[in-house]
Scaffold this motif. Structure first.
Motif, mmCIF file in Angstrom:
data_model
loop_
_atom_site.group_PDB
_atom_site.id
_atom_site.type_symbol
_atom_site.label_atom_id
_atom_site.label_comp_id
_atom_site.label_asym_id
_atom_site.label_seq_id
_atom_site.Cartn_x
_atom_site.Cartn_y
_atom_site.Cartn_z
ATOM 1 N N CYS A 146 1.041 -1.247 0.088
ATOM 2 C CA CYS A 146 -0.056 -0.035 0.043
ATOM 3 C C CYS A 146 0.840 1.161 -0.160
ATOM 4 N N TRP A 171 0.963 5.426 0.896
ATOM 5 C CA TRP A 171 0.459 6.632 2.081
ATOM 6 C C TRP A 171 -0.847 7.295 1.760
ATOM 7 N N LYS A 200 1.302 -4.959 3.442
ATOM 8 C CA LYS A 200 2.340 -4.112 4.101
ATOM 9 C C LYS A 200 1.696 -2.806 3.896
ATOM 10 N N THR A 233 -0.315 -0.666 -4.929
ATOM 11 C CA THR A 233 -0.681 0.632 -5.138
ATOM 12 C C THR A 233 0.425 1.544 -4.957
ATOM 13 N N GLY A 234 0.958 2.249 -5.799
ATOM 14 C CA GLY A 234 2.053 2.963 -5.364
ATOM 15 C C GLY A 234 2.658 3.640 -6.900
ATOM 16 N N SER A 235 3.995 3.930 -6.734
ATOM 17 C CA SER A 235 4.837 4.747 -7.881
ATOM 18 C C SER A 235 4.856 4.015 -9.186
ATOM 19 N N GLU A 246 9.916 -1.817 -10.291
ATOM 20 C CA GLU A 246 10.630 -2.927 -9.560
ATOM 21 C C GLU A 246 9.845 -4.322 -9.308
ATOM 22 N N LEU A 248 -0.679 2.477 -10.312
ATOM 23 C CA LEU A 248 0.306 3.418 -10.440
ATOM 24 C C LEU A 248 0.109 4.762 -10.568
ATOM 25 N N GLY A 249 1.114 5.643 -10.930
ATOM 26 C CA GLY A 249 0.677 7.091 -10.588
ATOM 27 C C GLY A 249 -0.156 7.404 -11.929
ATOM 28 N N CYS A 280 -3.658 9.986 -6.769
ATOM 29 C CA CYS A 280 -3.440 9.695 -7.966
ATOM 30 C C CYS A 280 -4.261 10.009 -9.315
ATOM 31 N N GLU A 329 4.565 13.054 -12.879
ATOM 32 C CA GLU A 329 3.509 13.378 -11.797
ATOM 33 C C GLU A 329 4.114 14.322 -10.634
ATOM 34 N N HIS A 336 -11.445 1.138 -11.290
ATOM 35 C CA HIS A 336 -10.281 2.022 -11.369
ATOM 36 C C HIS A 336 -8.937 1.403 -12.057
HETATM 37 P P1 NAD Z 1 5.897 4.300 -3.292
HETATM 38 O O1 NAD Z 1 5.809 3.573 -4.795
HETATM 39 O O2 NAD Z 1 6.847 4.936 -2.851
HETATM 40 O O3 NAD Z 1 5.489 3.082 -2.336
HETATM 41 C C1 NAD Z 1 4.245 2.250 -2.312
HETATM 42 C C2 NAD Z 1 4.560 1.071 -1.540
HETATM 43 O O4 NAD Z 1 5.500 0.189 -2.256
HETATM 44 C C3 NAD Z 1 4.840 1.225 -0.140
HETATM 45 O O5 NAD Z 1 4.574 0.306 0.828
HETATM 46 C C4 NAD Z 1 6.533 0.976 -0.348
HETATM 47 O O6 NAD Z 1 7.136 0.539 0.707
HETATM 48 C C5 NAD Z 1 6.451 -0.243 -1.422
HETATM 49 N N1 NAD Z 1 7.535 -0.507 -2.238
HETATM 50 C C6 NAD Z 1 8.267 0.467 -2.830
HETATM 51 N N2 NAD Z 1 9.488 -0.323 -3.567
HETATM 52 C C7 NAD Z 1 8.998 -1.584 -3.231
HETATM 53 C C8 NAD Z 1 9.656 -2.723 -3.711
HETATM 54 N N3 NAD Z 1 10.723 -2.848 -4.747
HETATM 55 N N4 NAD Z 1 9.184 -4.107 -3.584
HETATM 56 C C9 NAD Z 1 7.986 -4.134 -2.681
HETATM 57 N N5 NAD Z 1 7.347 -2.939 -2.391
HETATM 58 C C10 NAD Z 1 7.700 -1.807 -2.696
HETATM 59 O O7 NAD Z 1 4.412 5.191 -3.346
HETATM 60 P P2 NAD Z 1 4.096 6.028 -2.360
HETATM 61 O O8 NAD Z 1 4.829 7.471 -2.554
HETATM 62 O O9 NAD Z 1 3.566 5.434 -1.157
HETATM 63 O O10 NAD Z 1 2.595 6.585 -2.902
HETATM 64 C C11 NAD Z 1 2.583 7.504 -3.955
HETATM 65 C C12 NAD Z 1 2.358 6.954 -5.396
HETATM 66 O O11 NAD Z 1 1.092 6.123 -5.511
HETATM 67 C C13 NAD Z 1 1.970 7.872 -6.434
HETATM 68 O O12 NAD Z 1 2.624 7.786 -7.588
HETATM 69 C C14 NAD Z 1 0.381 7.594 -6.764
HETATM 70 O O13 NAD Z 1 -0.027 8.209 -7.968
HETATM 71 C C15 NAD Z 1 0.347 6.307 -6.521
HETATM 72 N N6 NAD Z 1 -1.010 5.999 -6.038
HETATM 73 C C16 NAD Z 1 -1.715 5.397 -7.247
HETATM 74 C C17 NAD Z 1 -3.154 5.050 -6.805
HETATM 75 C C18 NAD Z 1 -3.897 4.353 -8.045
HETATM 76 O O14 NAD Z 1 -5.200 3.883 -7.674
HETATM 77 N N7 NAD Z 1 -3.528 4.099 -9.247
HETATM 78 C C19 NAD Z 1 -3.638 5.266 -5.649
HETATM 79 C C20 NAD Z 1 -2.996 5.820 -4.762
HETATM 80 C C21 NAD Z 1 -1.598 6.135 -5.134
#
Ligand code: NAD
Length: 477
Positions: free
Chosen positions: A147, A149, A173, A225-227, A233, A249-250, A282, A381, A447
Motif C-alpha cells: 500500500c 501512504w 504491508k 498501489t504506488g509509484s 521493480e 500506479l501514478g 493519483c 506526476e 479503477h
Molecule cells: P511508493 O511507490 O513509494 O510506495 C508504495 C508502496 O510500495 C510502499 O508500501 C513501499 O514500501 C512499497 N515498495 C516500494 N518499492 C518496493 C519494492 N521494490 N518492492 C516491494 N514494495 C515496494 O508510492 P507512495 O509514495 O507510497 O505513493 C504515491 C504513489 O502512489 C503516487 O505515484 C500515486 O500516484 C500512486 N497511487 C496510485 C493509486 C492508483 O489507484 N493508481 C492510488 C494511490 C496512489
C-alpha cells in the motif's frame, strides 16, 4: 506514543527484527507512533500463515466469508471517529476527508460482502455432442498487498475485501509513512473469530520486507498501489516465479475545458480535483488544457479560486488541505516548480514552500502558465497542489495534448455539448473520464490505468475478478 505490533497468524506479535519505524504527524512534526521495521523472518512467517490457512478458507462458502467482511465493516463504523482522528494525524489529511475515507472503507467491506452470491462461472457451448464445458472461477491463492501512504485505510480495504471474499488469503504491508490506522484495524480484527492466518499485516521497508513478499514462491499474486518506479521493480522481481501482478500506479490526469463549458462548474471541478489532500491523489487533475477563446477569463477565475483555498490545521473545519506528507515531498514539488520556471514557465499564483504558523510542510496552491507540452511539469506526476494550464486551438489539438503522456489513469472534460462529451470519451486514452465533475471514482466502477499507470485494476465486478483464476472442465457424457 503508540507502539504497534505485526499481525501474523491471528496474533499481534513483536517483530523478529526489534527495529522500528517512527511515524511523524506531518502537521505538528511530533512522532506519534512507532511500528515494526519488519524483516524477512516476519514476511516469511506471515506468508506461511497465509498459505496454511488458504485451502480451508477457500473451502468455506462465499457467504460465510462475506460474514467476516460485514463484521469488519461494523467494527470500522463503531470506531469511525477514533480511526478518522488517527488518520488525520498520521498523514495530515483534513478531518472531513479522513472521515469520508473511514466511512467509505466501511461501505467498501459491505459492498464486497454483497458480491458473495453474485459472482459466478460460465457454461460454454461445446463443439462436441453430449459435452458440457464449465468455466469455474477459483481463488488465486496467497496475495501480497502493498500500500501507499495517500489513502492508507481505503487502499488496505481495496485489497483485503476482494481477496478475502473470493477465498484468497492475504499478507498486507502498509506504507512506512502511514501504518497506524492499518494496525488499529488489525487490533479490531484480532477481536473477531476470523480463522488464523487468513489476514496478516506486516510493516517494514519496501525494498526488504516488501521484496520478500513479492519474490516468495508462496505468493500467487502481488497487488501494489504506488509509484511507477515501485511497479517497475515489482514487475522485475515477480518475473522469477511468474507471479501475477496487479498494479495501480501514478497518474498525470488532463482536464480539458472546451469553449462552451460552464465556467463555474469547470473552475470548481478543476480546483477540487487539484487541491484535494494537498494534491497527493493519483487521479488528481495534474494538467489543464483550455480553449484559447476563454483562456484569459478562465485563468483569472481559476486564480481567484486557488487564492481562496484555505490551507492549514487538518482539524480546522475551514481548511481545504493541510501539510504534504513529509519534507521530501515538499522539496520534490518545489524543485519541479523551480525547474519549470527555469524552462520559461511563469507562476500566476503560489509557487512557494510555506508553513502554517511554523507548522507543517506546506506548498501553496499554484498555477503555472507558459509551460511547454514536453516539459517536466506537464509530463511528470507532481503529487502536490501545482497545476500547469495550457491553451489549445481546436478539439483535435486538445485530445492530442491530453493523450500525449506516459500515464493513462484518469482524465476529465468540461463542455455543454453532448457530441463533444461522447466524441472525447471515444478519443481519450485513459482508464477513467469524468465529465463536468471532479475526479473521484466510485466503488462499483473499475479503477484501472492505461500505459504506465498500471496493469489490471480495482473495484466493482472487474476488481473482484483480479483475485480469481479460471479452470475449464470438459465433461463428456
Ligand atoms: P511508493 O511507490 O513509494 O510506495 C508504495 C508502496 O510500495 C510502499 O508500501 C513501499 O514500501 C512499497 N515498495 C516500494 N518499492 C518496493 C519494492 N521494490 N518492492 C516491494 N514494495 C515496494 O508510492 P507512495 O509514495 O507510497 O505513493 C504515491 C504513489 O502512489 C503516487 O505515484 C500515486 O500516484 C500512486 N497511487 C496510485 C493509486 C492508483 O489507484 N493508481 C492510488 C494511490 C496512489
Amino acid at each position: 506514543m503508540k507502539t504497534y505490533q505485526q499481525f501474523i497468524n491471528g496474533s499481534l506479535v513483536d517483530s523478529h527484527s526489534k527495529e522500528w519505524i517512527e511515524v511523524e504527524n506531518p502537521y505538528t512534526g511530533e512522532i506519534i507512533a512507532r511500528a515494526p521495521k519488519g524483516d524477512d523472518a516476519d514476511a516469511h512467517a506471515a506468508l506461511d500463515a497465509a498459505k496454511k490457512s488458504q485451502k480451508a478458507w477457500a473451502a468455506q462458502t462465499a457467504a460465510y466469508r462475506a460474514g467476516y467482511l460485514k463484521k469488519m465493516s461494523e467494527l470500522i463504523r463503531a470506531h469511525r471517529v477514533e480511526l478518522a482522528t488517527l488518520l488525520a494525524q498520521e498523514q495530515a489529511k483534513i478531518i472531513g476527508l479522513a472521515q469520508v475515507e473511514i466511512d467509505f472503507t466501511a461501505d467498501y467491506f459491505e459492498y464486497y460482502a454483497g458480491w458473495a452470491r453474485i459472482y459466478e462461472g460460465e457454461i460454454i457451448n461445446s463443439d462436441r455432442f453430449n459435452e458440457n464445458i464449465f468455466l469455474f472461477r477459483k481463488p488465486i491463492g496467497v496475495v501480497a498487498g502493498i500500500c501507499p501512504w495517500n489513502f492508507p485505510f481505503f487502499v488496505m480495504a481495496r485489497k483485503v475485501a476482494p481477496a478475502l471474499l473470493t477465498g484468497c488469503t492475504i499478507v498486507l504491508k502498509p506504507s512506512s509513512n502511514t501504518p497506524c490506522t492499518t494496525f488499529e484495524f488489525a487490533k479490531l480484527v484480532a477481536t473477531l473469530d476470523l480463522p488464523k492466518g487468513v489476514l496478516n499485516f506486516v510493516s517494514g521497508s519496501g525494498k526488504t520486507l516488501g521484496n520478500t513478499l513479492v519474490t516468495s514462491p508462496i505468493t500467487d499474486m502481488v497487488t501494489l498501489t504506488g509509484s511507477v518506479e515501485a511497479g517497475q521493480e515489482i514487475i522485475s522481481a515477480s518475473a522469477k516465479n511468474v507471479t501475477k501482478v496487479s498494479l495501480e500506479l501514478g497518474g498525470k490526469a488532463p482536464a480539458i475545458v472546451f469553449a462552451d463549458a460552464d465556467i463555474d462548474i469547470a473552475v470548481k471541478g478543476v480546483t477540487d480535483s487539484r487541491v484535494i489532500y494537498s494534491g497527493q491523489v493519483c487521479n488528481c487533475a495534474e494538467r489543464c488544457y483550455v480553449h484559447k477563446s476563454i483562456y484569459d477569463k478562465f485563468i483569472d477565475r481559476l486564480t481567484a479560486s486557488f487564492k481562496a483555498v484555505k490551507y492549514g490545521d487538518p482539524f480546522d473545519a475551514q481548511t481545504v488541505y493541510s501539510s504534504q506528507i513529509d519534507k521530501a515531498q515538499q522539496s520534490k514539488i518545489d524543485e519541479m516548480v523551480v525547474r519549470a520556471k527555469a524552462a520559461g514557465a511563469q507562476v500566476v499564483t503560489g509557487g512557494s514552500k510555506t508553513t502554517d504558523k511554523g507548522k507543517g510542510y506546506f506548498y501553496e496552491p499554484t498555477i503555472i502558465v507558459g509551460a511547454k507540452q514536453d516539459s517536466e511539469i506537464v509530463q511528470k506526476e507532481v503529487f502536490g497542489p501545482v497545476l500547469p494550464v495550457l491553451p489549445f486551438s481546436d478539439y483535435e489539438e486538445a485530445i492530442a495534448l491530453a493523450n500525449d503522456c506516459e500515464y493513462g489513469l484518469t482524465s476529465s472534460v468540461f463542455t455543454t455539448n453532448i457530441n463533444t462529451v461522447m466524441q472525447s470519451i471515444k478519443d481519450l486514452s485513459f482508464g477513467e473520464t469524468y465529465v463536468n465533475r471532479e475526479h473521484f471514482e466510485g466503488m462499483q466502477g473499475f479503477h484501472a490505468g492505461w500505459r504506465k499507470s498500471g496493469i489490471g485494476g480495482a473495484d466493482g465486478k472487474h476488481g473482484l475478478m483480479e483475485y480469481l483464476q479460471s479452470q475449464v472442465a470438459y465433461i463428456q457424457f
